[in-house]
Each structure stands twice: as C-alpha cells, then as structure tokens.
Design a protein around this motif. Structure first.
Motif, mmCIF file in Angstrom:
data_model
loop_
_atom_site.group_PDB
_atom_site.id
_atom_site.type_symbol
_atom_site.label_atom_id
_atom_site.label_comp_id
_atom_site.label_asym_id
_atom_site.label_seq_id
_atom_site.Cartn_x
_atom_site.Cartn_y
_atom_site.Cartn_z
ATOM 1 N N VAL A 214 8.344 2.181 -8.892
ATOM 2 C CA VAL A 214 8.277 1.912 -10.330
ATOM 3 C C VAL A 214 8.387 3.228 -11.080
ATOM 4 N N THR A 215 7.874 4.297 -10.490
ATOM 5 C CA THR A 215 7.980 5.631 -11.070
ATOM 6 C C THR A 215 9.438 6.072 -11.063
ATOM 7 N N ASP A 216 9.876 6.651 -12.161
ATOM 8 C CA ASP A 216 11.286 7.001 -12.299
ATOM 9 C C ASP A 216 11.596 8.300 -11.582
ATOM 10 N N ASN A 266 5.938 -6.869 -8.590
ATOM 11 C CA ASN A 266 5.335 -6.419 -7.328
ATOM 12 C C ASN A 266 5.949 -5.067 -6.998
ATOM 13 N N LEU A 267 5.316 -4.004 -7.441
ATOM 14 C CA LEU A 267 5.835 -2.652 -7.249
ATOM 15 C C LEU A 267 4.691 -1.688 -6.943
ATOM 16 N N GLY A 268 4.967 -0.755 -6.042
ATOM 17 C CA GLY A 268 3.979 0.257 -5.728
ATOM 18 C C GLY A 268 3.880 0.611 -4.265
ATOM 19 N N THR A 269 4.466 -0.202 -3.382
ATOM 20 C CA THR A 269 4.389 0.139 -1.965
ATOM 21 C C THR A 269 5.142 1.427 -1.663
ATOM 22 N N ASN A 270 6.220 1.682 -2.386
ATOM 23 C CA ASN A 270 6.972 2.922 -2.178
ATOM 24 C C ASN A 270 6.321 4.093 -2.906
ATOM 25 N N ASP A 271 5.816 3.845 -4.104
ATOM 26 C CA ASP A 271 5.079 4.896 -4.826
ATOM 27 C C ASP A 271 3.874 5.352 -4.013
ATOM 28 N N ASN A 272 3.253 4.421 -3.297
ATOM 29 C CA ASN A 272 2.016 4.698 -2.579
ATOM 30 C C ASN A 272 2.234 5.490 -1.304
ATOM 31 N N ASN A 273 3.477 5.586 -0.863
ATOM 32 C CA ASN A 273 3.763 6.336 0.359
ATOM 33 C C ASN A 273 3.774 7.827 0.045
ATOM 34 N N GLU A 274 2.993 8.597 0.793
ATOM 35 C CA GLU A 274 2.838 10.018 0.495
ATOM 36 C C GLU A 274 4.148 10.790 0.601
ATOM 37 N N ALA A 275 5.133 10.235 1.297
ATOM 38 C CA ALA A 275 6.424 10.914 1.422
ATOM 39 C C ALA A 275 7.128 11.040 0.075
ATOM 40 N N ASN A 276 6.774 10.162 -0.872
ATOM 41 C CA ASN A 276 7.436 10.190 -2.179
ATOM 42 C C ASN A 276 6.668 10.989 -3.225
ATOM 43 N N ASN A 277 5.467 11.463 -2.875
ATOM 44 C CA ASN A 277 4.705 12.382 -3.730
ATOM 45 C C ASN A 277 4.508 11.864 -5.158
ATOM 46 N N THR A 279 1.963 10.706 -7.945
ATOM 47 C CA THR A 279 0.543 10.795 -8.279
ATOM 48 C C THR A 279 0.067 9.477 -8.879
ATOM 49 N N SER A 280 -1.218 9.276 -8.836
ATOM 50 C CA SER A 280 -1.803 8.074 -9.417
ATOM 51 C C SER A 280 -1.486 7.990 -10.904
ATOM 52 N N ALA A 281 -1.573 9.109 -11.595
ATOM 53 C CA ALA A 281 -1.306 9.129 -13.040
ATOM 54 C C ALA A 281 0.151 8.768 -13.336
ATOM 55 N N ALA A 282 1.080 9.289 -12.530
ATOM 56 C CA ALA A 282 2.498 8.989 -12.742
ATOM 57 C C ALA A 282 2.780 7.511 -12.482
ATOM 58 N N TYR A 283 2.139 6.958 -11.466
ATOM 59 C CA TYR A 283 2.319 5.544 -11.141
ATOM 60 C C TYR A 283 1.839 4.656 -12.294
ATOM 61 N N VAL A 284 0.651 4.929 -12.796
ATOM 62 C CA VAL A 284 0.091 4.131 -13.894
ATOM 63 C C VAL A 284 0.964 4.240 -15.137
ATOM 64 N N ASP A 285 1.414 5.442 -15.436
ATOM 65 C CA ASP A 285 2.253 5.648 -16.620
ATOM 66 C C ASP A 285 3.553 4.861 -16.509
ATOM 67 N N ALA A 286 4.183 4.911 -15.336
ATOM 68 C CA ALA A 286 5.449 4.200 -15.148
ATOM 69 C C ALA A 286 5.242 2.689 -15.188
ATOM 70 N N TYR A 287 4.156 2.216 -14.583
ATOM 71 C CA TYR A 287 3.874 0.778 -14.580
ATOM 72 C C TYR A 287 3.656 0.284 -16.008
ATOM 73 N N LYS A 288 2.928 1.061 -16.793
ATOM 74 C CA LYS A 288 2.711 0.687 -18.194
ATOM 75 C C LYS A 288 4.029 0.642 -18.958
ATOM 76 N N LYS A 289 4.895 1.623 -18.713
ATOM 77 C CA LYS A 289 6.181 1.645 -19.408
ATOM 78 C C LYS A 289 7.020 0.426 -19.045
ATOM 79 N N LEU A 290 6.981 0.037 -17.771
ATOM 80 C CA LEU A 290 7.749 -1.137 -17.370
ATOM 81 C C LEU A 290 7.242 -2.385 -18.084
ATOM 82 N N ILE A 291 5.933 -2.587 -18.123
ATOM 83 C CA ILE A 291 5.388 -3.756 -18.809
ATOM 84 C C ILE A 291 5.675 -3.677 -20.307
ATOM 85 N N GLN A 292 5.600 -2.481 -20.875
ATOM 86 C CA GLN A 292 5.965 -2.325 -22.290
ATOM 87 C C GLN A 292 7.437 -2.695 -22.512
#
Length: 430
Positions: A214-216, A266-277, A279-292
């Motif tokens: 979900v993170t860009d 349903n997004l976040g399994t790829n964001d959650n993988n440490e290989a993609n680096n 952060t929790s803050a970036a994930y939340v920000d991107a998820y909010k933008k998508l819902i917006q």
C-alpha cells in the motif's frame, strides 16, 4: 504477498501451458482448442467498443485488460459467439467463459486469433427452460496476463444485447491474496472473486496485484504502491511497462457502469516484510491516503479493512497464526470513524498528490473485519498463500460479515462459483 523469483517464473510458464499444479503434481485438464479460421464462417461482427459489450474490471482505451479477473458480459441471440483477440493479448492466456450460471469452461487464447466460444453444443444453449436473452461471460484467470478484445462475433443475422448491470457493487483492493495467486484458477479461485460472485446479483471488481504494497514504493518489483496505482487503469506489471511505458492511463472512474457500494481492502503483507523496509508510520500514512482516495471517488461507499493473516508458525504441539500491523489497522479504522475526520473529511487524489476537504461532513463508513481463526495452518499452501479451501473459507466468512453488517442477502442460488471443487467420497468400506 512475497513470492520467490524462480517459483514465480515457473508459475507463469505453467500457466502458459495451461497446467495446474495440485499438491505439486499436474492436474489433468482437457481445455478445448477453440481457435478457428474466421474466413470459414459467416458472422455478424461487432467492434470492441460496441455499446452492447459491458467490460468488467479495468480495461484501458486499447481494450486491454488489467488487474485480477477482468472480463466482459453481453447478451446474444442465436447459438454462436466468437471473439477475436488483439495482438496485445498475452499469447496462450487462460480464460474462463460460460453462458449464464453454467460451469466455467477454459481455453488458452492466442494473440491475433479468433476463438469460437459458443456453439450449438455449448452447455446452456438448448436447455429445457431457456432464459432469454442468453448471457455470455468471459474472465481472464491470471493476474499477470491480459487480453485485448478486437471483435466479437455472432451468427449472421443475430445480434448482441446490452445486459444492464446489477444494482449493487463491490470492489476489492489488494495484493496476491486478493488476486488469487497459487489457487487453482488464480483469479477465478480467489476469496475476492468468491465473495463478489457468490453474493449473486452483484458487480465486482478486483484491483489487486501480487507483491504490491500500500506504501508507494518498490515492493518485490512493483515500482509503485496501491496508494498511487489504484488511481490508474493498468497494474504494476512488466506487461504494463511494455504497453504504456512511464505514462500509464489514469483510471476514468466515470467509465465504470456502477459505483461500488462496498470497498474491501486487504493490504500490508508486503509492507510488513522486513525486506521492503516499510516503517509503521509510512504504512499508516499510505493506508490513510488510500482510504481518503476511495472516499473521494466513492463518497457513499462503505469500506472494510481486513485484518492481515501472515501464515502460521509451529507453537508447542500445535500452530499459531502470524498477524501484522494489528494496532496500526485498528488505529486507521478509529481515525476515519472519529469526529475529527468525519466533521471535515479529507480526500486524496493519488494522481496529483493533493489532499482536499469534502464540502459536507460524513457519517462513519470504515469497518474492521477480523480474519483470526478463519483459516488453520493446513489452509495455507507451500507458497504462503491460501489453498482453494482456505480461499473458500475466507470468502464464506466475509460474505456473512457483509450480510450481517449491511443487510445484503445472498441471492446466488445455483450458479457455479469455484470450479472443480466438488470433492466427495462415495466409498463406504474403507
């Protein structure tokens, strides 16, 4: 979700040959060869932009399909339907097709070829209780492949008929889990398809692609995340880069026949993988933008945020379920249902990267769907994705959630949804 490069390549090769691996062994398939010499037939021909053809999911201005399970639907007279596929078709793409709610039939289609998909022998043509008009449906099974529609043909003197869309619509936004990666018929075996088609009398779109965050940012070769790519017609595939280069078409939301009443994310399994680096803050920000973004394009839509499932791990003498971004997702839901947001709802336009405020306050519209306990460890396959049974379990529970939350009745009372899942035992003595 994460996929390894070598299995991924092998999987694409397997689909090109029309092979389905079942517990590591090829499943016996008998796909009909449907390619014909068009010169040997007398057809009434319609171009791809004919008003009688309804395109489902996302198709670009070249009439090329994208994302998961894109398709087309139309009514017809007579007993013949053929489709000519354009040169931008991925050669040997496996498509499913059928009349009405009959069982799916599959065939590998060719770039530039014409395929006879309905004849007098097709199930559903000469039934005891005929339905008029006959309805034809075609869906692309693989999320990485696509077809280009050039022409649609019926018998000479016959015609296509526009089929009105259903009165309710669901859109899924996701990654490989929603796209159906590693299930038998991929897009037509995913939980997302199972919910949309299983409800009946419902339009459904699956805007999902494997490996995407979900993170860009780049995740497993996807150059952009869904907080950006959802606003575009094409997905993040290599195929898209070959056809559209660095300037993909923005998705024209006004061209959709219906506006989604429910959007399921349903997004976040790829964001959650440490290989993609991520952060929790970036994930939340991107998820909010998508819902917006969703709220801006579909102001009246209800949004369902799905709890992530991350596979299982050995725990004592049993197994435990891995979860990801538990608190973050609940915080996102709480934010959108708060007075702070609802009194001045901000919406996001991923194509220009600007945020604006809607003119009127909104009512609470974001819901949380817990997946905990739906699947067990043997519902996840060796490649960390649900088996066919796992996908059916998720679809069944999510369908009930929709029924209980929004009052949607299940009106599909007979059409085939999941193909080749009629397993049973009729041996008494064992």
């Amino acid at each position: 979700m994460l996929f390894k490069t070598i299995p991924y390549i092998l999987r694409l090769c397997a689909l090109a040959r029309g092979t389905i691996l079942q517990n590591g062994q090829p499943r016996v398939t008998d796909y009909p060869g449907t390619k014909i010499d068009i010169a040997a037939y007398q057809f009434q021909t319609y171009n791809a932009d004919a008003a009688e053809i309804s395109y489902k999911g996302r198709w670009d201005s070249k009439k090329v399909s994208w994302w998961s399970a894109p398709g087309l639907v139309f009514g017809f007279t007579g007993n013949t339907v053929a489709v000519t596929f354009g040169e931008l078709t991925t050669d040997t793409t496996l498509v499913g097709y059928r009349i009405g709610g009959m069982d799916w039939t599959f065939t590998n289609v060719t770039a530039g070829g014409t395929h006879l998909l309905v004849s007098a022998e097709t199930p559903g043509i000469n039934e005891t209780y005929p339905v008029s008009p006959l309805t034809f449906e075609l869906r692309v099974t693989n999320w990485a492949y696509g077809v280009q529609i050039s022409q649609v043909h019926v018998a000479e003197g016959e015609s296509l008929i526009k089929i009105a869309p259903y009165g309710r619509t669901i859109e899924f936004i996701g990654d490989s889990l929603s796209a159906g990666m590693y299930t038998s018929y991929e897009s037509l075996s995913s939980f997302a398809y199972g919910v949309g088609a299983g409800l009946g009398d419902t339009e459904w779109y699956v805007t999902a692609y494997p490996g995407i965050c979900v993170t860009d940012q780049d995740c497993w070769g996807n150059p952009r995340g869904q907080s950006h790519q959802w606003f575009y017609t094409s997905d993040t595939s290599w195929r898209a880069s070959q056809i559209w280069g660095d300037e993909p078409e923005p998705w024209d939301f006004s061209k959709q026949e219906t506006t989604p009443d429910i959007v399921i994310i349903n997004l976040g399994t790829n964001d959650n993988n440490e290989a993609n680096n991520v952060t929790s803050a970036a994930y939340v920000d991107a998820y909010k933008k998508l819902i917006q973004g969703v709220h801006g394009k579909y102001p009246k839509a209800q949004v369902i945020v799905m709890q992530l499932w991350m596979g299982f791990y050995a725990y004592g003498n049993s197994y435990g379920q891995n979860l990801g971004y538990e608190q973050e997702l609940q915080d996102v839901v709480a934010y959108f249902n708060s007075d702070e947001y609802l009194s001045a709802p901000a919406v996001w336009d991923g194509t220009t990267n600007t945020t604006t405020t809607l003119g009127e306050p909104s009512e609470a519209f974001v819901h949380y769907f817990s997946t905990k306990g739906i699947m067990q460890h043997n519902d996840i396959g060796p490649q960390w994705h649900p088996t066919d049974v796992g996908a059916i379990k998720v679809a069944s529970h999510l369908t009930q959630f929709i029924k209980l939350t929004f009052g949607w009745e299940m009106v599909a009372t007979g059409p085939e949804i999941f193909h080749e899942t009629t397993y049973w035992n009729d041996e008494q003595n064992y």
